[in-house]
Design a protein around this motif. Structure first.
Motif, PDB file in Angstrom:
ATOM      1  N   GLY A 137      31.355  14.011 -34.818  1.00  0.00           N
ATOM      2  CA  GLY A 137      31.860  12.751 -35.359  1.00  0.00           C
ATOM      3  C   GLY A 137      31.307  11.551 -34.622  1.00  0.00           C
ATOM      4  N   ALA A 138      31.214  11.635 -33.292  1.00  0.00           N
ATOM      5  CA  ALA A 138      30.672  10.524 -32.502  1.00  0.00           C
ATOM      6  C   ALA A 138      29.198  10.284 -32.839  1.00  0.00           C
ATOM      7  CB  ALA A 138      30.842  10.805 -31.013  1.00  0.00           C
ATOM      8  N   LEU A 139      28.417  11.366 -32.945  1.00  0.00           N
ATOM      9  CA  LEU A 139      26.993  11.208 -33.242  1.00  0.00           C
ATOM     10  C   LEU A 139      26.776  10.675 -34.658  1.00  0.00           C
ATOM     11  CD1 LEU A 139      25.618  14.469 -31.596  1.00  0.00           C
ATOM     12  CD2 LEU A 139      25.483  12.129 -30.721  1.00  0.00           C
ATOM     13  N   LEU A 140      27.601  11.127 -35.609  1.00  0.00           N
ATOM     14  CA  LEU A 140      27.488  10.597 -36.971  1.00  0.00           C
ATOM     15  C   LEU A 140      27.829   9.115 -37.026  1.00  0.00           C
ATOM     16  CD1 LEU A 140      29.039  13.506 -39.100  1.00  0.00           C
ATOM     17  CD2 LEU A 140      26.634  12.795 -38.985  1.00  0.00           C
ATOM     18  N   SER A 141      28.774   8.685 -36.174  1.00  0.00           N
ATOM     19  CA  SER A 141      29.126   7.257 -36.153  1.00  0.00           C
ATOM     20  C   SER A 141      27.951   6.422 -35.664  1.00  0.00           C
ATOM     21  CB  SER A 141      30.351   7.031 -35.263  1.00  0.00           C
ATOM     22  OG  SER A 141      30.028   7.136 -33.893  1.00  0.00           O
ATOM     23  N   VAL A 142      27.192   6.946 -34.704  1.00  0.00           N
ATOM     24  CA  VAL A 142      26.012   6.218 -34.220  1.00  0.00           C
ATOM     25  C   VAL A 142      24.965   6.113 -35.327  1.00  0.00           C
ATOM     26  CG1 VAL A 142      24.100   6.251 -32.576  1.00  0.00           C
ATOM     27  CG2 VAL A 142      26.388   6.861 -31.828  1.00  0.00           C
ATOM     28  N   GLY A 143      24.730   7.242 -36.034  1.00  0.00           N
ATOM     29  CA  GLY A 143      23.785   7.191 -37.142  1.00  0.00           C
ATOM     30  C   GLY A 143      24.213   6.211 -38.209  1.00  0.00           C
ATOM     31  N   ILE A 148      23.796   0.997 -41.002  1.00  0.00           N
ATOM     32  CA  ILE A 148      24.398  -0.237 -41.511  1.00  0.00           C
ATOM     33  C   ILE A 148      23.740  -1.463 -40.895  1.00  0.00           C
ATOM     34  CG2 ILE A 148      26.524  -1.599 -41.565  1.00  0.00           C
ATOM     35  CD1 ILE A 148      28.076   1.027 -41.652  1.00  0.00           C
ATOM     36  N   ALA A 149      23.544  -1.431 -39.573  1.00  0.00           N
ATOM     37  CA  ALA A 149      23.032  -2.617 -38.880  1.00  0.00           C
ATOM     38  C   ALA A 149      21.542  -2.796 -39.073  1.00  0.00           C
ATOM     39  CB  ALA A 149      23.362  -2.513 -37.388  1.00  0.00           C
ATOM     40  N   GLY A 150      20.790  -1.715 -39.256  1.00  0.00           N
ATOM     41  CA  GLY A 150      19.348  -1.826 -39.394  1.00  0.00           C
ATOM     42  C   GLY A 150      18.669  -1.727 -38.039  1.00  0.00           C
ATOM     43  N   PRO A 151      17.375  -1.423 -38.033  1.00  0.00           N
ATOM     44  CA  PRO A 151      16.670  -1.191 -36.771  1.00  0.00           C
ATOM     45  C   PRO A 151      16.500  -2.436 -35.908  1.00  0.00           C
ATOM     46  CG  PRO A 151      15.138  -1.185 -38.626  1.00  0.00           C
ATOM     47  CD  PRO A 151      16.506  -1.264 -39.211  1.00  0.00           C
ATOM     48  N   VAL A 157      25.608  -8.398 -35.304  1.00  0.00           N
ATOM     49  CA  VAL A 157      25.661  -7.477 -36.447  1.00  0.00           C
ATOM     50  C   VAL A 157      26.061  -6.075 -35.982  1.00  0.00           C
ATOM     51  CG1 VAL A 157      24.286  -6.368 -38.256  1.00  0.00           C
ATOM     52  CG2 VAL A 157      24.011  -8.808 -37.803  1.00  0.00           C
ATOM     53  N   ILE A 158      25.520  -5.640 -34.838  1.00  0.00           N
ATOM     54  CA  ILE A 158      25.862  -4.322 -34.307  1.00  0.00           C
ATOM     55  C   ILE A 158      27.350  -4.253 -33.970  1.00  0.00           C
ATOM     56  CG2 ILE A 158      25.496  -2.743 -32.374  1.00  0.00           C
ATOM     57  CD1 ILE A 158      22.592  -3.629 -32.316  1.00  0.00           C
ATOM     58  N   GLY A 162      30.032  -1.868 -35.669  1.00  0.00           N
ATOM     59  CA  GLY A 162      30.816  -0.966 -34.836  1.00  0.00           C
ATOM     60  C   GLY A 162      32.307  -1.120 -35.055  1.00  0.00           C
ATOM     61  N   LEU A 163      32.767  -2.372 -35.168  1.00  0.00           N
ATOM     62  CA  LEU A 163      34.188  -2.620 -35.429  1.00  0.00           C
ATOM     63  C   LEU A 163      34.603  -2.074 -36.788  1.00  0.00           C
ATOM     64  CD1 LEU A 163      34.578  -6.252 -34.019  1.00  0.00           C
ATOM     65  CD2 LEU A 163      35.494  -4.142 -33.038  1.00  0.00           C
ATOM     66  N   ALA A 164      33.712  -2.205 -37.774  1.00  0.00           N
ATOM     67  CA  ALA A 164      34.020  -1.676 -39.108  1.00  0.00           C
ATOM     68  C   ALA A 164      34.140  -0.157 -39.062  1.00  0.00           C
ATOM     69  CB  ALA A 164      32.933  -2.103 -40.092  1.00  0.00           C
ATOM     70  N   ILE A 165      33.207   0.502 -38.361  1.00  0.00           N
ATOM     71  CA  ILE A 165      33.258   1.961 -38.258  1.00  0.00           C
ATOM     72  C   ILE A 165      34.494   2.405 -37.496  1.00  0.00           C
ATOM     73  CG2 ILE A 165      32.093   3.964 -37.234  1.00  0.00           C
ATOM     74  CD1 ILE A 165      29.449   2.525 -37.846  1.00  0.00           C
ATOM     75  N   SER A 166      34.817   1.676 -36.421  1.00  0.00           N
ATOM     76  CA  SER A 166      36.007   2.015 -35.637  1.00  0.00           C
ATOM     77  C   SER A 166      37.283   1.879 -36.469  1.00  0.00           C
ATOM     78  CB  SER A 166      36.091   1.104 -34.402  1.00  0.00           C
ATOM     79  OG  SER A 166      37.218   1.411 -33.617  1.00  0.00           O
ATOM     80  N   SER A 167      37.367   0.804 -37.239  1.00  0.00           N
ATOM     81  CA  SER A 167      38.540   0.607 -38.094  1.00  0.00           C
ATOM     82  C   SER A 167      38.625   1.680 -39.166  1.00  0.00           C
ATOM     83  CB  SER A 167      38.486  -0.783 -38.741  1.00  0.00           C
ATOM     84  OG  SER A 167      38.489  -1.799 -37.760  1.00  0.00           O
TER      85      SER A 167
END
Length: 348
Positions: A137-143, A148-151, A157-158, A162-167
């Motif tokens: 789950g942690a690694l998928l959140s990084v991907g 979402i943020a782009g390279p 933006v990051i 991150g806040l959106a994924i955490s929520s």
């Protein structure tokens, strides 16, 4: 002349304290580590702990030390170390003392991965497959964060991604808890989310430790970059700091180090936020010098909390995540008041 002499003596004393800080914290961690091996329902004196570690002496003491308390002590030091280091790294990257390891969503996603398999009855809370699901789950959140943020995303933006994924992960965890198939699964999820090192084995150590070590190594790489960032992003870029690479390493490092800890111990709050603040005044707010002391302070703080939960008389052992919150929140309030007084003194 007298003022200059006083100032020189003060700076010399401060430099001596800085040189002794890391060795002193390392000694404190070692003392707490040994104390953790001796404290519990059955108290073991120092010689019994040493005999148990060496495989000599009483068989019961050897079993208690090696099989029950040693994995717990290793995890408390390793997880506390990773939380303190992640907190110091994020505060250095963002130049914000309120940054915490939960910022990029990896801890919440790791918790959701574990909760999901408990809710569906795939594994119980002590299965060694559960940390694998949490780490996934942690690694998928990084991907997902990088997708979402782009390279070439900016730091803002990051953070927002991150806040959106955490929520989202937090909401999904609450939904899984709400939809638990029976009260026993819901209770198991609730207890796991409180954070605990109870009944952990060496299997949990071998699962978490590689991720914690890999994440910590990634975070230690950028000490000089954090120091350059105190001058601002433009100045850091002019000094040759590649900000995109620094951000990527920090995101991956936090996800691996903190995700590995959450995977085996559940959610443990405030350590990553408070530990850097405890030692920051002793390193003169240098983010590069802060990293080792903050990591060791985190290890000492979590190990001390884990020792404390075993000495509090209770029918069931209090979860260590509850104790770190009870210790960390008032301590952080004290630090805020101290910082406010220092600012008021400077203004006046």
């Amino acid at each position: 002349m007298e003022a200059l002499t006083t100032r020189a003596i003060e700076l010399k004393g401060r430099g001596a304290r800085q040189r002794l800080l890391v060795p002193g914290l390392a000694v404190l961690v070692c003392v707490l580590f040994l104390l953790s091996l001796g404290v519990g329902p059955v108290f073991l004196p120092f010689h019994a702990v040493v005999d148990g570690l060496l495989g000599t002496g009483d068989e019961a003491a050897r079993l208690i030390v090696r099989e029950i308390r040693l994995p717990r002590a290793i995890l408390s030091v390793a997880i506390g170390f990773s939380l303190g280091l992640a907190g110091a790294s994020l505060q250095g990257l963002l130049r914000n003392p309120l940054a915490s390891p939960s910022l990029f969503g990896a801890p919440s996603a790791a918790a959701f991965g574990a909760v999901l398999v408990i809710a569906f009855g795939v594994f119980d809370a002590l299965s060694f497959f559960l940390p694998m699901a949490a780490m996934l789950g942690a690694l998928l959140s990084v991907g997902l964060l990088l997708l979402i943020a782009g390279p070439r995303a900016s730091l803002l933006v990051i953070i927002l991604a991150g806040l959106a994924i955490s929520s989202l992960a937090g909401a999904a965890t609450s939904l899984a808890l709400n939809l638990a198939p029976n009260p026993f699964a819901a209770l198991e999820i609730a207890f796991w989310l409180l954070g605990s090192l109870e009944d952990r084995s060496m299997q949990h150590v071998w699962i978490a430790l590689p991720f914690i070590i890999a994440g910590s190594l990634l975070l230690f790489v950028d000490g000089a970059a954090f120091r350059a960032l105190t001058l601002g992003e433009d100045a850091a870029a002019s000094l040759g700091i590649r900000l995109n690479r620094v951000r990527l390493r920090v995101v991956l490092g936090v996800a691996l180090a903190v995700g590995g800890g959450v995977a085996v111990a559940g959610t443990i709050g405030f350590v990553g936020l408070v530990a850097p603040h405890l030692v920051r005044p002793m390193v003169r707010n240098d983010p590069a010098r802060l990293m080792w002391p903050a990591a060791l302070a985190g290890a000492a703080l979590l190990t001390a909390a884990d020792v404390l939960v075993r000495t509090i008389p209770a029918q069931n052992e209090i979860k260590v995540g509850v104790v770190t919150a009870l210790i960390g929140a008032p301590l952080f309030i004290v630090l805020v008041f101290r910082h406010r007084r220092s600012l008021t003194g400077e203004v006046s």
